[in-house]
Design a protein around this motif. Structure first.
Motif, PDB file in Angstrom:
ATOM      1  N   ALA A   1       0.859  -1.190   0.000  1.00 24.69           N
ATOM      2  CA  ALA A   1       0.000   0.000   0.000  1.00 24.69           C
ATOM      3  C   ALA A   1       0.889   1.232   0.000  1.00 24.69           C
ATOM      4  CB  ALA A   1      -0.908  -0.002   1.220  1.00 24.69           C
ATOM      5  N   ILE A   2       0.798   2.041  -1.047  1.00 25.83           N
ATOM      6  CA  ILE A   2       1.664   3.224  -1.141  1.00 25.83           C
ATOM      7  C   ILE A   2       0.917   4.525  -0.865  1.00 25.83           C
ATOM      8  CG2 ILE A   2       3.306   2.106  -2.684  1.00 25.83           C
ATOM      9  CD1 ILE A   2       2.043   3.623  -5.007  1.00 25.83           C
ATOM     10  N   ALA A   3      -0.421   4.509  -0.954  1.00 28.89           N
ATOM     11  CA  ALA A   3      -1.184   5.729  -0.671  1.00 28.89           C
ATOM     12  C   ALA A   3      -2.661   5.387  -0.533  1.00 28.89           C
ATOM     13  CB  ALA A   3      -0.993   6.773  -1.774  1.00 28.89           C
ATOM     14  N   ILE A   4      -3.379   6.257   0.160  1.00 28.38           N
ATOM     15  CA  ILE A   4      -4.830   6.164   0.259  1.00 28.38           C
ATOM     16  C   ILE A   4      -5.439   7.090  -0.787  1.00 28.38           C
ATOM     17  CG2 ILE A   4      -6.817   6.494   1.779  1.00 28.38           C
ATOM     18  CD1 ILE A   4      -4.935   4.210   2.578  1.00 28.38           C
ATOM     19  N   ILE A   5      -6.472   6.626  -1.472  1.00 27.55           N
ATOM     20  CA  ILE A   5      -7.165   7.458  -2.469  1.00 27.55           C
ATOM     21  C   ILE A   5      -8.307   8.191  -1.764  1.00 27.55           C
ATOM     22  CG2 ILE A   5      -8.402   7.494  -4.664  1.00 27.55           C
ATOM     23  CD1 ILE A   5      -7.052   4.837  -5.345  1.00 27.55           C
TER      24      ILE A   5
ATOM     25  N   ILE B   1     -11.806   6.364  -0.745  1.00 26.84           N
ATOM     26  CA  ILE B   1     -12.513   5.518  -1.720  1.00 26.84           C
ATOM     27  C   ILE B   1     -11.649   4.347  -2.185  1.00 26.84           C
ATOM     28  CG2 ILE B   1     -13.933   7.435  -2.544  1.00 26.84           C
ATOM     29  CD1 ILE B   1     -12.110   7.516  -5.048  1.00 26.84           C
ATOM     30  N   GLY B   2     -10.478   4.168  -1.584  1.00 23.43           N
ATOM     31  CA  GLY B   2      -9.643   3.040  -1.972  1.00 23.43           C
ATOM     32  C   GLY B   2      -8.186   3.298  -1.663  1.00 23.43           C
ATOM     33  N   ALA B   3      -7.303   2.534  -2.322  1.00 24.49           N
ATOM     34  CA  ALA B   3      -5.870   2.650  -2.059  1.00 24.49           C
ATOM     35  C   ALA B   3      -5.077   2.395  -3.330  1.00 24.49           C
ATOM     36  CB  ALA B   3      -5.451   1.666  -0.973  1.00 24.49           C
ATOM     37  N   LYS B   4      -3.908   3.007  -3.401  1.00 25.28           N
ATOM     38  CA  LYS B   4      -2.952   2.718  -4.460  1.00 25.28           C
ATOM     39  C   LYS B   4      -2.036   1.591  -3.982  1.00 25.28           C
ATOM     40  CE  LYS B   4      -2.673   7.204  -6.807  1.00 25.28           C
ATOM     41  NZ  LYS B   4      -3.068   6.665  -8.127  1.00 25.28           N
ATOM     42  N   LEU B   5      -1.954   0.532  -4.763  1.00 28.12           N
ATOM     43  CA  LEU B   5      -1.134  -0.615  -4.414  1.00 28.12           C
ATOM     44  C   LEU B   5      -0.032  -0.794  -5.443  1.00 28.12           C
ATOM     45  CD1 LEU B   5      -3.928  -3.227  -3.521  1.00 28.12           C
ATOM     46  CD2 LEU B   5      -2.859  -1.532  -2.018  1.00 28.12           C
ATOM     47  N   ARG B   6       1.156  -1.108  -4.954  1.00 26.77           N
ATOM     48  CA  ARG B   6       2.264  -1.427  -5.851  1.00 26.77           C
ATOM     49  C   ARG B   6       2.488  -2.924  -5.851  1.00 26.77           C
ATOM     50  NH1 ARG B   6       7.865  -2.254  -5.651  1.00 26.77           N
ATOM     51  NH2 ARG B   6       7.902  -2.007  -3.375  1.00 26.77           N
ATOM     52  N   GLU B   7       2.387  -3.529  -7.023  1.00 34.42           N
ATOM     53  CA  GLU B   7       2.684  -4.951  -7.153  1.00 34.42           C
ATOM     54  C   GLU B   7       4.203  -5.119  -7.083  1.00 34.42           C
ATOM     55  OE1 GLU B   7       1.672  -8.720 -10.101  1.00 34.42           O
ATOM     56  OE2 GLU B   7       1.287  -6.666 -10.771  1.00 34.42           O
ATOM     57  N   ILE B   8       4.679  -5.761  -6.030  1.00 36.10           N
ATOM     58  CA  ILE B   8       6.106  -5.796  -5.763  1.00 36.10           C
ATOM     59  C   ILE B   8       6.872  -6.518  -6.863  1.00 36.10           C
ATOM     60  CG2 ILE B   8       7.842  -6.735  -4.174  1.00 36.10           C
ATOM     61  CD1 ILE B   8       5.900  -6.051  -1.897  1.00 36.10           C
ATOM     62  N   ALA B   9       6.329  -7.584  -7.415  1.00 34.89           N
ATOM     63  CA  ALA B   9       7.042  -8.359  -8.429  1.00 34.89           C
ATOM     64  C   ALA B   9       7.257  -7.564  -9.715  1.00 34.89           C
ATOM     65  CB  ALA B   9       6.287  -9.652  -8.721  1.00 34.89           C
ATOM     66  N   SER B  10       6.253  -6.768 -10.123  1.00 38.58           N
ATOM     67  CA  SER B  10       6.328  -6.050 -11.400  1.00 38.58           C
ATOM     68  C   SER B  10       6.556  -4.554 -11.256  1.00 38.58           C
ATOM     69  CB  SER B  10       5.029  -6.264 -12.183  1.00 38.58           C
ATOM     70  OG  SER B  10       3.946  -5.625 -11.521  1.00 38.58           O
ATOM     71  N   ASP B  11       6.387  -4.029 -10.041  1.00 37.57           N
ATOM     72  CA  ASP B  11       6.491  -2.600  -9.744  1.00 37.57           C
ATOM     73  C   ASP B  11       5.345  -1.787 -10.353  1.00 37.57           C
ATOM     74  OD1 ASP B  11       8.021  -0.903  -8.123  1.00 37.57           O
ATOM     75  OD2 ASP B  11       8.938   0.047  -9.856  1.00 37.57           O
ATOM     76  N   LYS B  12       4.282  -2.459 -10.781  1.00 37.93           N
ATOM     77  CA  LYS B  12       3.131  -1.754 -11.349  1.00 37.93           C
ATOM     78  C   LYS B  12       2.253  -1.189 -10.234  1.00 37.93           C
ATOM     79  CE  LYS B  12       2.802  -4.548 -15.587  1.00 37.93           C
ATOM     80  NZ  LYS B  12       1.960  -5.494 -16.359  1.00 37.93           N
ATOM     81  N   ILE B  13       1.629  -0.049 -10.532  1.00 35.34           N
ATOM     82  CA  ILE B  13       0.737   0.608  -9.585  1.00 35.34           C
ATOM     83  C   ILE B  13      -0.705   0.316  -9.978  1.00 35.34           C
ATOM     84  CG2 ILE B  13       0.059   2.783  -8.520  1.00 35.34           C
ATOM     85  CD1 ILE B  13       2.943   1.919  -7.948  1.00 35.34           C
ATOM     86  N   HIS B  14      -1.519  -0.065  -8.992  1.00 29.99           N
ATOM     87  CA  HIS B  14      -2.926  -0.378  -9.227  1.00 29.99           C
ATOM     88  C   HIS B  14      -3.783   0.472  -8.301  1.00 29.99           C
ATOM     89  CE1 HIS B  14      -1.757  -4.046 -11.458  1.00 29.99           C
ATOM     90  NE2 HIS B  14      -0.821  -4.161 -10.522  1.00 29.99           N
ATOM     91  N   ASP B  15      -4.765   1.168  -8.857  1.00 31.31           N
ATOM     92  CA  ASP B  15      -5.765   1.859  -8.056  1.00 31.31           C
ATOM     93  C   ASP B  15      -6.876   0.869  -7.728  1.00 31.31           C
ATOM     94  OD1 ASP B  15      -4.263   4.098  -8.306  1.00 31.31           O
ATOM     95  OD2 ASP B  15      -5.693   5.230  -9.510  1.00 31.31           O
ATOM     96  N   VAL B  16      -7.073   0.602  -6.445  1.00 31.69           N
ATOM     97  CA  VAL B  16      -8.069  -0.365  -5.995  1.00 31.69           C
ATOM     98  C   VAL B  16      -9.139   0.396  -5.218  1.00 31.69           C
ATOM     99  CG1 VAL B  16      -8.472  -2.416  -4.598  1.00 31.69           C
ATOM    100  CG2 VAL B  16      -6.351  -2.203  -5.896  1.00 31.69           C
ATOM    101  N   LEU B  17     -10.371   0.315  -5.661  1.00 29.59           N
ATOM    102  CA  LEU B  17     -11.483   1.032  -5.039  1.00 29.59           C
ATOM    103  C   LEU B  17     -12.186   0.153  -4.012  1.00 29.59           C
ATOM    104  CD1 LEU B  17     -12.967   2.857  -8.155  1.00 29.59           C
ATOM    105  CD2 LEU B  17     -11.151   3.606  -6.606  1.00 29.59           C
ATOM    106  N   ALA B  18     -12.632   0.788  -2.919  1.00 31.48           N
ATOM    107  CA  ALA B  18     -13.323   0.061  -1.855  1.00 31.48           C
ATOM    108  C   ALA B  18     -14.263   1.015  -1.133  1.00 31.48           C
ATOM    109  CB  ALA B  18     -12.324  -0.537  -0.884  1.00 31.48           C
ATOM    110  N   ASP B  19     -15.311   0.443  -0.550  1.00 30.05           N
ATOM    111  CA  ASP B  19     -16.246   1.262   0.225  1.00 30.05           C
ATOM    112  C   ASP B  19     -15.589   1.777   1.507  1.00 30.05           C
ATOM    113  OD1 ASP B  19     -18.246   0.789  -1.648  1.00 30.05           O
ATOM    114  OD2 ASP B  19     -18.905  -1.041  -0.626  1.00 30.05           O
ATOM    115  N   LYS B  20     -14.762   0.942   2.134  1.00 29.25           N
ATOM    116  CA  LYS B  20     -14.079   1.321   3.363  1.00 29.25           C
ATOM    117  C   LYS B  20     -12.679   0.734   3.333  1.00 29.25           C
ATOM    118  CE  LYS B  20     -18.270   1.286   6.253  1.00 29.25           C
ATOM    119  NZ  LYS B  20     -19.204   0.808   5.221  1.00 29.25           N
TER     120      LYS B  20
END
Length: 499
Positions: free
Chosen positions: A214-218, A225-244
């Motif tokens: 987890a690199i940041a809260i959105i 509304i979610g969190a920014k996640l970094r996939e450690i193996a690929s270094d890709k950033i994913h915006d993941v949305l969530a209610d809480k």
């Protein structure tokens, strides 16, 4: 079924619809997921940066003979991770780390479940204190429920009524949730992972996804509304949305994400969170010749083997005194220590000072005057205990000699354990060796996001809705007790507050 086989490995497997996103797969995050699962709450996802290639307690795994080394020496543990630089050596430096793996520190602890003292809980929000100590959901208190359930898991009835006096101290058995395994030397303390190791619990279990940091809260319009996640193996950033979203990454990582979020929303003038503390711990080890320990203690080896005994401070200070006694190839080993409360202040803080991904944080953790007084009081009572040992053995008493260990680099608990367990050790019988634990090395960091201040009574951030936190970072005051029982109790509490 093996829990490892159930863990998703790819970003594509992160669901598009998430109700509750739990950031952190250690004790607090997994216990929260466990109780949400018990409530049949759907669409729960747990994110953990570390791998899930070994979900065993260090004393139960294949390398259990090296468990003490993994615990004391972070350089020996492949899961150890430190993302900060210390601005207050020797504190939060060598000997301090996170454990990046599914299960986290729950796979390292020794199972001690003491509640926070009632005098300290007076500094906590009254509603939360009532839930912890009086009644929860119309039944027993959270402390009572958690303690009884995990002791049942351990299939162990600790000798709660056993007590004895030794000089001015009234000692009792320290409750521990430890399950002994068949092979000699193997045991494990309770971890929420135990819940999912039972096959029938997998049917509707939440997703536990490893390998994402987890690199940041959105945040949008003051709402998480979610969190920014970094996939450690690929270094890709994913915006993941969530209610809480729930911060359950431990005190340091919780503080990192909170500092950035509160700064971005205009609620902090700099990226810094204050209040960081750890327990103040110091003690001594001494070896007696075989069958020449103090008579009262010698009997304990047979009547209560592998037992930790504790007594509250006889002067009413903010610490407990512990001891354990055992046999080794060298003789009768006595270990005595105090664990006390460091008071949260602005002298302890976590700040984001650099964009360096390897060391993005700076940690400062210094002592206030009340802490220095506590250090001296701990040493006074360790000397009272040692004097009684000397008197019972009819040998001269020499006061314990402590170095200025909370100011400079000094002999640590890890140093003494390594020395006393060395095959080439030359034993100096009846001579105590003192040690200290620099702040951070107890792994009991806490109090940067206190309930009733940064968080409301429902664990939600006062200035960011739908963002919650759990674990020791939420303790208003840490008290002298090991934080695990309170951590488990608060995780259960939050699980019943989240809808």
């Amino acid at each position: 079924m093996n829990i490892i086989e159930t863990l998703p490995k790819k970003a594509a497997e992160i669901p598009e619809k998430i109700n509750i996103l739990i950031l952190g797969g250690g004790m607090s995050g997994l216990e929260l997921a466990k109780h949400l699962n018990n409530r049949e709450v759907e669409n729960i996802v747990v994110i953990e940066a570390g791998p899930a290639d070994d979900c065993n307690h260090i004393n139960a795994g294949e390398e259990y003979l090296q468990a003490n080394e993994f615990w004391k020496n972070e350089d020996s543990d492949k899961y150890a991770y430190r993302s900060w630089q210390s601005l207050s050596e020797p504190h939060f430096s060598k000997g301090t780390c996170l454990r990046r793996r599914v299960g986290g520190r729950s796979l390292y602890w020794h199972g001690v479940i003491l509640p926070i003292d009632s005098e300290i809980l007076k500094h906590w929000p009254p509603k939360i204190v009532s839930d912890l100590t009086e009644s929860w959901l119309g039944g027993p208190s959270l402390y009572s429920q958690v303690q009884s359930e995990i002791l049942a898991w351990a299939e162990k009835n600790y000798d709660a009524d056993y007590s004895f006096k030794f000089t001015h101290f009234e000692f009792k058995v320290t409750p521990q949730v430890i399950k002994i395994q068949g092979e000699s030397g193997r045991w494990e303390a309770y971890s929420p992972l135990s819940y999912w190791k039972e096959d029938d619990k997998f049917r509707n279990s939440p997703l536990i996804i490893s390998g994402y940091e987890a690199i940041a809260i959105i945040i949008r319009n003051g709402k998480c509304i979610g969190a920014k996640l970094r996939e450690i193996a690929s270094d890709k950033i994913h915006d993941v949305l969530a209610d809480k979203c729930v911060l359950a990454l431990g005190t340091i990582e919780n503080s990192r994400l909170a500092a950035q979020s509160l700064y971005d929303t205009g609620n902090l003038i700099e990226k810094k969170i204050t209040g960081l503390v750890d327990h103040i711990v110091q003690g001594f080890n001494v070896t007696f010749e075989h069958d020449k320990a103090p008579a009262k203690m010698g009997k304990l080896i047979d009547s209560h083997p592998d037992t930790i005994f504790f007594s509250p401070s006889i002067s009413g200070e903010r610490f407990n005194l512990f001891f354990t006694i055992s046999r080794s190839e060298f003789g009768i080993e006595l270990e005595v220590w105090t664990m006390g409360e460091q008071i949260p202040s602005t002298l302890g803080n976590i700040s984001i000072t650099t964009d360096d991904e390897i060391m993005p944080l700076s940690i400062l953790c210094n002592l206030v005057n009340a802490d220095n007084i506590l250090i001296q009081k701990e040493q006074d009572e360790l000397n009272i205990f040692w004097r009684e040992v000397c008197d019972s053995k009819k040998m001269p008493f020499e006061p314990l000699a402590f170095e200025a260990g909370f100011i400079i680099h000094a002999r640590t608990m890890g140093d003494v354990h390594h020395q006393f367990r060395s095959p080439s050790r030359v034993v100096n019988y009846n001579v105590p060796t003192t040690w200290i634990s620099p702040l951070g090395t107890e792994n009991h960091e806490s109090s940067t996001l206190p309930l009733g201040a940064v968080l409301n009574d429902n664990h939600e951030f006062n200035h960011i809705s739908n963002l919650f936190a759990v674990g020791p970072s939420t303790f208003p005051r840490p008290g002298a007790a090991n934080p695990s029982l309170t951590t488990l109790a608060l995780s259960r509490r939050l699980a019943y507050l989240l809808n």
